[in-house]
Each structure stands twice: as C-alpha cells, then as structure tokens.
Enzyme design. Structure first.
Site, PDB file in Angstrom:
ATOM      1  N   ASP A  22      43.409  40.995  41.332  1.00  0.00           N
ATOM      2  CA  ASP A  22      43.348  39.809  42.187  1.00  0.00           C
ATOM      3  C   ASP A  22      41.926  39.536  42.661  1.00  0.00           C
ATOM      4  O   ASP A  22      41.097  40.448  42.747  1.00  0.00           O
ATOM      5  CB  ASP A  22      44.227  40.000  43.428  1.00  0.00           C
ATOM      6  CG  ASP A  22      45.704  39.834  43.141  1.00  0.00           C
ATOM      7  OD1 ASP A  22      46.081  39.771  41.950  1.00  0.00           O
ATOM      8  OD2 ASP A  22      46.496  39.784  44.112  1.00  0.00           O
ATOM      9  N   HIS A 168      42.062  45.036  42.527  1.00  0.00           N
ATOM     10  CA  HIS A 168      41.220  43.893  42.885  1.00  0.00           C
ATOM     11  C   HIS A 168      39.869  43.981  42.174  1.00  0.00           C
ATOM     12  O   HIS A 168      39.249  45.044  42.152  1.00  0.00           O
ATOM     13  CB  HIS A 168      41.009  43.839  44.400  1.00  0.00           C
ATOM     14  CG  HIS A 168      42.279  43.623  45.170  1.00  0.00           C
ATOM     15  ND1 HIS A 168      43.155  44.647  45.430  1.00  0.00           N
ATOM     16  CD2 HIS A 168      42.815  42.495  45.724  1.00  0.00           C
ATOM     17  CE1 HIS A 168      44.195  44.162  46.121  1.00  0.00           C
ATOM     18  NE2 HIS A 168      44.010  42.870  46.296  1.00  0.00           N
TER      19      HIS A 168
END
Length: 210
Positions: A22, A168
C-alpha cells in the site's frame, strides 16, 4: 473470508499467497521492492495512491511491465468513512482515471480502502466503478517500523494458503513527516528479502491478486 463484502483471503488457489503493498509508488522503495521480487520470480499487487502514481508514472508502468497487479488506493489516502458521498466518489474515481491513464483501461481491477476503513457507501462506489474490494488476512504492521525479525516472524507464523499479506512501499501524504523517523521502509525491504524465498521454500507461489 470476507469482512463487509471485501476479500481478506483467496480460497481458489491453495498453493498461492498474495503479497500486497500500500501507499506507493515511492521513488526509492517501490523499485527496490520490484527488484527483490524480480530476483525470485515472485509477483505481487501494489495498491497505489493516485497522486503518487501521477507524480511517478514510470514506476507504476514498471510494476505493470514486471507482471504485478496494480490496485486503486484512492487519490489522496483519506479515511473515507469520514467523508461525504461526493468526496468518496471523487477519491476513488479520480485515482481510477489516473491509474488507467498510466496502465490502460481494464488493468486496475481491485480497490483497498485507506486504513482498512470500509462502509456500505464505499462499497457501493467501488461496485459501481467495477472494482473488487480487497482487505488482508496478515498484517505485520510494518508501518510501525518493528524490528526486522519481528516483522519476518509475524508474516511467516501467520501465512496460510490464500493469505493476503499487507505491507507498505510508501506512506500517506499526511504522514510524510514520519517517513525518516520510521526508517523509510528499510525494515520492510530487509524482511522482504528473507520472507519471499522462505515462503517459496514452503511451496507457495507468490502471485498477484486474481
């Protein structure tokens, strides 16, 4: 398994695990992630923030060329549960238009809500645009910059057939001040170098989301 209608685990292919990233693309982290995955012939899914993809379109294109999937993660990464319907639609549709401009129409097929904050309103917009809502089943909380060994253990101890792992490769725009404090995802990269071959050694194929 699903929560409020979004996929948190994929059950069709029991030999696969799905690593997802992400908050990118980020100019120093995303290419490094792609390099690690390339070394091991592994694939993943990148849920990208529209404004960052617009700023770094060549990185998004390289993810696509490497065989990874790209998902919609809104344009600015707000908590959509706090926003009016018009803002929800703007955030999702604007990111979709941006990503389709870079990757081509029909390539971006998944959506993940920032902070995993879902609502019926969000799902209605996602469904209207024709995206598949996706959550996760393994969250090692790499954004907290834990010790590398803790990050590795959290992933490997909880990985199961069909798991969707959350990592991430960037940070939200409003959290940029914490980027250096939290190590700029150095722990994530270090853990990934170990986790990818370790999962493959267990017989898992690392695939983009179907």
């Amino acid at each position: 398994m699903s929560v409020l209608g979004q996929a948190a685990r994929i059950t069709q292919n029991q030999s696969s695990i799905y690593i997802t990233f992400d908050d990118g693309p980020h100019p120093s982290v995303t290419p490094a992630v792609c390099e690690i995955l390339r070394e091991h012939s592994a694939l993943a899914t990148f849920f990208q923030i529209g404004r960052f993809a617009k700023e770094y379109p060549s990185i998004s294109r390289q993810c696509q060329l490497d065989g990874h999937a790209i998902g919609n993660h809104t344009f600015d990464h707000p908590n959509l549960q706090d926003r009016a319907g018009e803002e929800v639609e703007y955030q999702i549709s604007s990111a979709q238009k941006c990503l389709e401009h870079i990757c081509g129409r029909g390539f971006v097929r998944h959506f993940r809500a920032p902070y995993g904050a879902w609502s019926t309103q969000i799902l209605n917009v996602v469904n209207k645009i024709g995206l598949r809502p996706v959550s996760w089943s393994v969250d090692p909380r790499d954004w907290e910059a834990p010790r590398i060994e803790n990050l590795i253990n959290e992933i490997l101890d909880n990985a199961r057939p069909g798991s969707i792992i959350l990592l991430h490769d960037g940070c939200p725009p409003d959290e940029a001040a914490m980027w250096d404090v939290r190590g700029g995802r150095a722990q994530t990269l270090a853990a990934l170098r170990y986790v990818v071959p370790a999962l493959q050694a267990r017989g898992f194929a690392l695939q983009p989301l179907p």
